[in-house]
Enzyme design. Structure first.
Site, PDB file in Angstrom:
ATOM      1  N   GLN A   1       0.824  -1.206   0.000  1.00 21.45           N
ATOM      2  CA  GLN A   1       0.000   0.000   0.000  1.00 21.45           C
ATOM      3  C   GLN A   1       0.864   1.265   0.000  1.00 21.45           C
ATOM      4  OE1 GLN A   1      -3.332  -2.007   2.869  1.00 21.45           O
ATOM      5  NE2 GLN A   1      -3.674   0.147   2.453  1.00 21.45           N
TER       6      GLN A   1
ATOM      7  N   ARG B   1      -9.715  -0.229   7.154  1.00 20.07           N
ATOM      8  CA  ARG B   1     -10.659   0.677   6.526  1.00 20.07           C
ATOM      9  C   ARG B   1     -11.097   1.806   7.450  1.00 20.07           C
ATOM     10  NH1 ARG B   1     -14.440  -0.972   1.793  1.00 20.07           N
ATOM     11  NH2 ARG B   1     -14.866   1.100   1.004  1.00 20.07           N
ATOM     12  N   CYS B   2     -10.120   2.437   8.061  1.00 27.52           N
ATOM     13  CA  CYS B   2     -10.403   3.659   8.812  1.00 27.52           C
ATOM     14  C   CYS B   2      -9.080   4.368   8.957  1.00 27.52           C
ATOM     15  CB  CYS B   2     -10.981   3.359  10.186  1.00 27.52           C
ATOM     16  SG  CYS B   2      -9.798   2.700  11.356  1.00 27.52           S
TER      17      CYS B   2
ATOM     18  N   GLU C   1     -13.264   5.357   4.008  1.00 18.73           N
ATOM     19  CA  GLU C   1     -13.254   4.675   5.287  1.00 18.73           C
ATOM     20  C   GLU C   1     -14.425   5.089   6.159  1.00 18.73           C
ATOM     21  OE1 GLU C   1      -9.077   4.820   6.330  1.00 18.73           O
ATOM     22  OE2 GLU C   1      -9.071   3.637   4.518  1.00 18.73           O
TER      23      GLU C   1
END
Ligand code: CDP
Length: 806
Positions: free
Chosen positions: A237, A384-385, A760
């Site tokens: 990522q 996902r935050c 997110e």
């Protein structure tokens, strides 16, 4: 206007720029099986690596015998810590300032830990051989409970740190303690709690879970000994950060390392960290002189790569009798597993957890986070935050519901009473953040009207009466969550990863015929960057998004950037894209002025061209300007039309949203039937409404999973109970409800196009919404809180505990 010139609105629509629901350009490739993922990479003479993993959660490794494994046909090498030690590679630094074993060095600290790396001609030989590596373990007492880990006589987990009273984030007060991170005013908060009319208290556990991307983690390392170049393809990522870290660890000069993230099948934070597989593959490639591929299987991924959450959050919230919140206190016991490998900006060992005052104007607050070692896998990623924001949001959104129950108030009324008001922005929070913009009351009201909140509460009350009369066994729960995210890490002044400031970048080249390529320091994992970054540029430089290629993920070609996680792409790289576009336009204006023989100031921009003020029939389109930049000698200007921007955001962005879910909860089976989900998001300026909707659908589904059943659970011996997709809940279309999405638009005042992140948000708001809905069903029976995940069995137990089974 020239008769042939289409009106501005038509030309603008043709650009497919900001606000256009443009179809994802990536999908043609993905839906036809033409993606290029790490496991698709096949190189000549490529070898395959696989790990021998520990069956024990805590054990001494007395010996490793590789002889039998080495005799398996096709096995080329078996690496252990002993082989890596002379290179100094048997341990590696973590993103959190700790260090982690690459291969077991004397002991193992969690089930699944890497003990030896087998390299073979094919994957099957490697898989056979890992079974034949003989490891002599002596099991040690296991600690999976972070509270027990801090007891005086708890076993020492990290013997390498024994006696060290200072860690990367300050003093350690116990042999299994990592750090205490404190924010806010403890004394003032405790004083407020002492004098308050009402104090609601609760222990809120956000269980351990896992991002579980469709594609697991993996890499291919290829060391070319002739030209001295290492090429590393991987599911990264943050490819540039991987290149720098790989150079620092291996001693290979950074210009001789090329890191490529090809297509990535979902990341969700799982692919931010550095894993032993990367180091072992590189070493194996250097040793054998052949490319080495390592790709995890699903069990490897679930059991050993970065987990998320595992926060025990003890809260106290003070309020007046009529519901004005006066103070918030929070202490977190954070279970980090065997090594502290949390992926947070360096100065934030608990991420941005201090956003836990949420969307409320709370005058005084305190938060303390104790990090603790246990016999579990390391990680602690932003699934996902943004960093620990889902935990923070879940904490405050539960605490507000708990307070509402204590006050006998409607949860929405309590929220409305305490929201930061629109005129208070930019808002300084008690825990140190400056919220850039927001209009919470408007968003909440829009949500309430959309779902007919009053009508739902009436129906809920009627259902309760019917339940009490014995006419139904189903209760109704209404879950409300109002979240504030903090995304766009971040300002270089306080955000870095291992000393690398968290800016991001975009480089644009306009070709002579008026099409373009933009390269960025981010990397899409399914978010549709190739679609949306082209849209930002289209609006900035007047070239259709269809004529702009977006390229990411190759460190030999892309400008340096810190990558994609924590919804930072739009706030940081999106801003860099707009700024680079503006540099292109500034040069284009000079070229147009020369061509039109007017002063720069006599020109104005109109969608895709510069025109002479007051004489719009005299203009030069971007296409004409692009060509001129390559074929005309323009005094004082270099040929070509290129620009680069490295953007250091002045602040984070603060997206927010109002989410409401309605559930029918069967008290006899524990089945929660999600009847309705309404999600209103405000992410400032919207680049692509269709992609936003897709992001919200995906995030809500992950939130549903987490709230309703998804967890990484351990037994007392440290065995992972949820190591396969048979036990680890991933919703399918069958379990996924219908979602209604909506929005308000409150632009960020400091972002060049006013955009905030969105990817997110639905996880941050969604988990609280679903959990609040389940628990709301039981509020009339005196329930204030119960821990997630709310699977059928646990919901049944709530009902049973409340005496609802007669
Ligand atoms: O960093 P990451 O890409 O995961 O998250 P993001 O910045 O929230 O962007 C996710 C996707 O939504 C990207 O394709 C963005 O361009 C798009 N988006 C949008 O269309 N409008 C916004 N205001 C924010 C994001």
């Amino acid at each position: 206007m020239n008769e042939m010139t289409p009106p501005s609105a038509d030309r603008s629509a043709a650009l497919k720029g900001l606000g256009c629901a443009r179809k994802r350009v990536e999908d043609a490739r993905f839906t036809q099986g033409k993606g290029n993922y790490v496991d698709d990479i096949k190189l000549k003479d490529m070898l395959f690596g696989d790990f021998v993993r520990s069956p024990y959660a805590h054990a001494r490794v007395k010996s490793v015998n590789k002889e039998v494994a080495l005799a398996v046909p096709g096995v080329v090498a078996v690496l252990t810590a002993e082989d890596l030690a002379p290179l100094g590679l048997h341990w590696m630094p973590t993103l959190a300032g700790d260090k982690q074993m690459v291969l077991a060095d004397g002991k193992v600290l969690y089930q699944g830990q890497e003990v030896a790396f087998v390299v073979a001609e094919d994957r099957y030989a490697a898989a056979d051989a890992i079974e034949l590596v003989e490891v002599d373990y002596e099991d040690l007492p296991v600690v999976t409970d972070p509270f027990k880990a801090l007891e005086p006589d708890a076993p020492v987990l990290r013997e390498d740190l024994e006696g060290k009273t200072e860690g990367a984030h300050g003093p350690r007060r116990h042999h299994n303690h990592i750090f205490l991170w404190e924010q806010g005013d403890k004394a003032a908060t405790e004083a407020v709690l002492g004098e308050a009319d009402v104090v609601a208290e609760e222990m809120i556990y956000y269980h351990r879970t896992h991002p579980c991307p469709l594609e697991t983690c993996g890499c291919v390392a290829s060391m070319d000994k002739i030209n001295g170049k290492l090429t590393l393809w991987g599911t990264f990522q943050a490819p540039h950060a991987v290149r720098t870290v790989a150079s620092l660890i291996s001693g290979i000069a950074e210009h001789n390392i090329r890191v490529i993230s090809p297509d990535i099948g979902g990341g969700f934070g799982n692919k931010v960290g550095v894993y032993p597989g990367y180091i072992c593959s590189i070493v194996a490639s250097i040793v054998t002189g052949r490319p080495v591929k390592w790709v995890e299987d699903r069990m490897d991924n679930l059991m050993t790569t970065a987990f998320a959450r595992d926060y025990w959050m003890e809260g106290k919230i003070a309020a007046t009798k009529d519901g004005k919140i006066t103070g918030l206190w929070c202490h977190v016991t954070a279970d980090h597993g065997g090594f502290d490998a949390c992926a947070d900006p360096t100065k934030f060992p608990a991420g941005f957890f201090n956003i836990c005052t949420g969307s409320y104007d709370i005058p005084v607050a305190y938060v303390g986070v104790d990090g603790v070692y246990t016999n579990k896998a390391p990680g602690g990623v932003a699934y996902r935050c943004s960093f620990r924001v889902t935990e923070a949001s879940y904490f405050i959104e539960r605490m507000v519901d708990v307070l509402a129950t204590k006050l006998g108030m409607d949860p929405v009324e309590l929220r409305m009473k305490n929201f930061i008001r629109a005129e208070q922005f930019p808002y300084q929070s008690a825990l140190g953040w400056e919220y850039d913009s927001g209009d919470y009351h408007t968003a909440m009201q829009k949500a309430l009207d959309a779902v007919d909140y009053a009508g739902l509460r009436k129906e809920q009350a009627e259902r309760l009466e019917a339940f009490k009369r014995g006419e139904t066994r189903s209760l109704m729960g209404i879950g409300v969550a109002f979240f504030t995210e903090i995304v766009g890490a971040g300002p270089v002044k306080n955000c870095d990863i291992l000393g690398l400031g968290m800016f991001d970048s975009c480089e644009i080249r306009i070709h002579p015929t008026g099409s373009a390529i933009a390269r960025l320091g981010t990397i899409s994992q399914g978010q549709g960057h190739a679609t949306t970054f082209a849209q930002i540029l289209a609006s900035e430089i007047g070239i259709s998004a269809d004529d702009i290629t977006v390229e990411e993920g190759d460190t030999d070609t892309a400008p340096y950037g810190l990558g994609t996680y924590g919804s930072r792409s739009t706030p940081v790289a999106g801003a860099a894209t707009a700024m680079a576009g503006r540099k292109i336009r500034a040069k284009a204006q000079m070229i147009a002025a020369y061509l039109l023989e007017v002063h720069d100031d006599d020109l104005e921009w109109d969608v895709d061209r510069f025109q002479v003020k007051g004489a719009p029939e005299r203009f030069k389109t971007m296409k004409e300007i692009a060509f001129a930049s390559y074929n005309q000698a323009i005094p004082g200007l270099e040929p070509g039309l290129e620009a680069v921007s490295y953007y250091d955001p002045p602040n984070m962005t603060y997206p927010f949203g109002a989410y409401i879910a309605v559930m029918d909860v069967d008290v006899d089976t524990g089945v929660c039937d999600v009847r309705q989900v309404y999600a209103l998001d405000d992410c400032g300026t919207r680049i692509n409404p269709m992609i936003i909707e897709g992001q919200v659908h995906g995030g809500l589904t992950e939130a549903l999973a987490i709230a309703m059943g998804q967890e990484i659970a351990y037994d007392e011996d440290g065995n992972v109970k949820t190591g396969t997709l048979m036990d680890f809940f991933l919703p399918t279309a069958w379990e996924t409800p219908h979602y209604t999405t909506d929005h308000t638009t409150t632009p960020s005042p400091h972002h060049p196009i006013g955009a905030k992140g969105v990817g997110e948000s639905p996880n941050v708001g969604g988990v609280s919404m679903f959990s609040n809905a389940v628990l709301d069903a039981f509020r009339p029976f005196g329930l204030t809180h119960a821990h997630m995940p709310h699977d059928h069995w646990r919901v049944w137990k709530i009902a049973n505990g409340l005496g609802l089974h007669g």
